[in-house]
Write a protein that holds these residues in place. Structure first.
Motif, PDB file in Angstrom:
ATOM      1  N   ILE A 112      33.589 -35.956 -17.524  1.00 43.70           N
ATOM      2  CA  ILE A 112      33.227 -36.997 -16.695  1.00 43.70           C
ATOM      3  C   ILE A 112      33.215 -36.559 -15.195  1.00 43.70           C
ATOM      4  O   ILE A 112      34.490 -36.298 -14.873  1.00 43.70           O
TER       5      ILE A 112
ATOM      6  N   VAL B  34      30.697 -41.220 -11.369  1.00 39.89           N
ATOM      7  CA  VAL B  34      31.306 -42.473 -11.836  1.00 39.89           C
ATOM      8  C   VAL B  34      31.321 -43.553 -10.694  1.00 39.89           C
ATOM      9  O   VAL B  34      30.778 -44.555 -10.646  1.00 39.89           O
ATOM     10  N   TRP B  35      31.827 -43.014  -9.562  1.00 41.48           N
ATOM     11  CA  TRP B  35      32.001 -43.578  -8.408  1.00 41.48           C
ATOM     12  C   TRP B  35      30.902 -44.086  -7.565  1.00 41.48           C
ATOM     13  O   TRP B  35      30.713 -45.082  -7.054  1.00 41.48           O
TER      14      TRP B  35
ATOM     15  N   GLN C 123      25.624 -44.324 -18.256  1.00 42.81           N
ATOM     16  CA  GLN C 123      25.504 -43.975 -16.828  1.00 42.81           C
ATOM     17  C   GLN C 123      26.812 -43.324 -16.610  1.00 42.81           C
ATOM     18  O   GLN C 123      26.899 -42.780 -15.378  1.00 42.81           O
ATOM     19  N   VAL C 124      27.857 -43.688 -17.234  1.00 43.32           N
ATOM     20  CA  VAL C 124      29.178 -43.152 -16.920  1.00 43.32           C
ATOM     21  C   VAL C 124      29.678 -42.168 -17.598  1.00 43.32           C
ATOM     22  O   VAL C 124      30.163 -40.895 -17.096  1.00 43.32           O
ATOM     23  N   PHE C 125      29.590 -42.136 -18.873  1.00 40.80           N
ATOM     24  CA  PHE C 125      30.020 -40.946 -19.827  1.00 40.80           C
ATOM     25  C   PHE C 125      29.003 -40.356 -20.487  1.00 40.80           C
ATOM     26  O   PHE C 125      29.420 -39.317 -21.032  1.00 40.80           O
TER      27      PHE C 125
ATOM     28  N   SER D  96      33.709 -37.647 -11.789  1.00 40.02           N
ATOM     29  CA  SER D  96      34.254 -38.758 -11.335  1.00 40.02           C
ATOM     30  C   SER D  96      33.569 -39.260  -9.969  1.00 40.02           C
ATOM     31  O   SER D  96      33.283 -40.470  -9.573  1.00 40.02           O
TER      32      SER D  96
ATOM     33  N   THR E 173      30.791 -43.696 -25.330  1.00 41.46           N
ATOM     34  CA  THR E 173      29.764 -44.499 -25.208  1.00 41.46           C
ATOM     35  C   THR E 173      29.388 -45.446 -26.247  1.00 41.46           C
ATOM     36  O   THR E 173      29.381 -46.388 -26.150  1.00 41.46           O
TER      37      THR E 173
END
Length: 502
Positions: free
Chosen positions: A262, A267-268, A118-120, A264, A126
């Motif tokens: 990525i 991610v946030w 979900q982030v990378f 940001s 990952t």
């Protein structure tokens, strides 16, 4: 006055533990869903058998890239875990450090991968981080156990003005270096399996092509990939030499797929909104409103009652039944592995069988059994029992091979049961109960096949983009694993040797 011992005392400690284990296993197996509902298993078994008789090694596109990515993810993940876990081992005796490590390693690599996805996204980060984090916590625990066994007498012989690093290196580390090196080598083998499993969530390792081949019924291709994977693990002592590791390490870094950019903001959003309960995702100023906390309580209660509790029950039924199966197979495989009992030829065949059975991921075993037996807990129980039974037998067989038997050993099973088995039995049980924690974690993978364990509900939450619910269930999974770990440690505390070798 004659003191009568209770009848239960007639049995030794490990006899009582073994009897209780078998009774609980049979009870769990009885209540588990083990119905066989396959329509035509023999035709599918024939197709699988023909696939292994004529494997197609040229059917997979990007085969060499998949093999290299499997090795590089394992190497980088294990190396990162070693660099993190090694220093942590020195302070592992602090309760807060041990608790954090227990929580991290109790979460399966597959769940870490789903979180990092979900982030990378499908980035090398990952795969590497999904292996590195739980392995770091595992290295910290095992190294701490090993270092505690180093004799303290050497420290007394060092000069009084020796610095702390020298006292540690020469007084403790030097005594256990061979054990640490052996464990790192074994852990790398585990990392290869973990790396392959990451392919089941889309990472470009052998597991990705392996799962695709079996799902589509391309058994010639799947058999070839499985054979290659077994060969890679079986030949580790030949291609993974200490002098070559720096070369592999540099090549793994240079040849990794490109790390994606990525975002940001995404991610946030994931950290500040997606993982929060639904009633708190609006960032409303009414965070402390009693109505929202009432809604939160109702939401949490639904997850616990409708997913967590049924998932925990199914996970325990499956894991305990698999533990009992692992115990029985370990007893058989270990006896067959003892050369003075069965002879060189049978022992050699058995050792090759153990290599194959411990190398094949449980997911593939379960998928094949599901094709043959239908969707139930039975394929998962068989998959976990076979894989773990072979792995424990492999580790215990090394101890039995080094055991010096008495001159009265008659070369028969009764002599083996009287002379050899009592010596290796405590270590075997220690390994078995340690693997119980691992079996619980492995039910996560099998949940992705539809078995209604905690892993099934976690995977469903990720599939439906309900990350908040998935995190709650992951937390429940971690607590369950921690509880089992504590219970097994207390059971083994005074009645067995260390189980660091697993």
């Amino acid at each position: 006055m004659i003191r009568h011992e209770p009848r239960w005392a007639f049995f030794g400690y490990w006899q009582r533990v073994s009897l209780v284990l078998l009774v609980i296993t049979l009870t769990c197996f009885y209540w588990a869903d083990t119905e066989i509902i396959a329509l035509d298993p023999w035709s599918e078994l024939k197709r699988i058998g023909l696939g292994f008789l004529s494997p197609d090694f040229l059917a997979t596109e990007y085969l060499f890239e998949a093999i290299w990515q499997t090795i590089s993810f394992a190497l980088l993940g294990a190396a990162a875990g070693l660099l993190l876990g090694g220093p942590i081992a020195l302070i592992y005796n602090k309760p807060i450090v041990a608790a954090i490590c227990a929580f991290i390693r109790s979460i399966h690599e597959l769940f870490w991968a789903l979180l990092f996805l979900q982030v990378f996204g499908l980035s090398p980060l990952t795969g590497v981080l999904a292996i590195a984090l739980p392995y770091a916590a595992t290295f910290a625990r095992v190294f701490s156990d090993i270092l505690q066994q180093a004799p303290a007498s050497t420290l007394q012989n060092l000069p009084a003005n020796s610095d702390t690093i020298s006292r540690y290196v020469y007084g403790r580390f030097a005594h256990v270096f061979n054990e640490i090196k052996a464990y790192v080598r074994y852990r790398f083998e585990c990392a290869l399996r973990s790396s392959a499993i990451l392919g089941f969530v889309g990472m470009p390792t052998l597991g990705f092509y392996l799962e695709s081949a079996f799902r589509q019924g391309h058994y010639h291709q799947g058999a070839a990939l499985l054979i290659l994977f077994i060969v890679i693990i079986g030949t580790i002592p030949y291609w993974c030499r200490a002098k070559l590791i720096p070369v592999y390490f540099v090549a793994a870094i240079l040849l990794l797929p490109e790390i994606t950019t990525i975002d940001s903001s995404l991610v946030w959003r994931f950290l500040s909104d997606d993982i929060l309960p639904p009633m708190f995702q609006s960032h409303s100023v009414e965070l402390l409103s009693s109505d929202k906390w009432v809604l939160f309580g109702e939401w949490l209660n639904r997850i616990i009652t409708e997913q967590a509790l049924p998932g925990v029950l199914a996970t325990l039924l499956l894991a305990v039944a698999a533990l009992g199966g692992s115990y029985l197979l370990t007893i058989i495989f270990t006896a067959v592995s003892f050369k003075p009992l069965t002879g060189s030829f049978i022992t050699a065949i058995n050792n090759v069988s153990l290599l194959i059975l411990r190398s094949i991921p449980e997911y593939i075993f379960a998928y094949i059994f599901m094709l043959l037996l239908g969707p139930s807990m039975l394929p998962a129980i068989l998959a976990l029992a076979i894989h773990n039974g072979a792995l424990i037998a492999f580790l215990v067989a090394r101890q039995s091979a080094a055991t010096v038997y008495s001159q009265h050993f008659n070369g028969k099973f009764d002599g083996y049961a009287y002379d050899i088995l009592p010596r290796i039995y405590p270590n075997m049980m220690a390994l078995l109960f340690y693997r119980f924690e691992v079996i619980l974690r492995e039910t996560a993978i099998l949940g992705m096949l539809g078995v209604a364990t905690l892993g099934f509900y976690i995977d469903s939450n990720f599939s439906e983009i309900r990350f908040n619910g998935a995190l709650i269930l992951i937390f429940v999974t971690a607590l369950l694993n921690i509880f089992i770990d504590i219970a097994s440690r207390k059971l083994l505390a005074t009645h067995s040797i260390s189980h660091k070798s697993c």
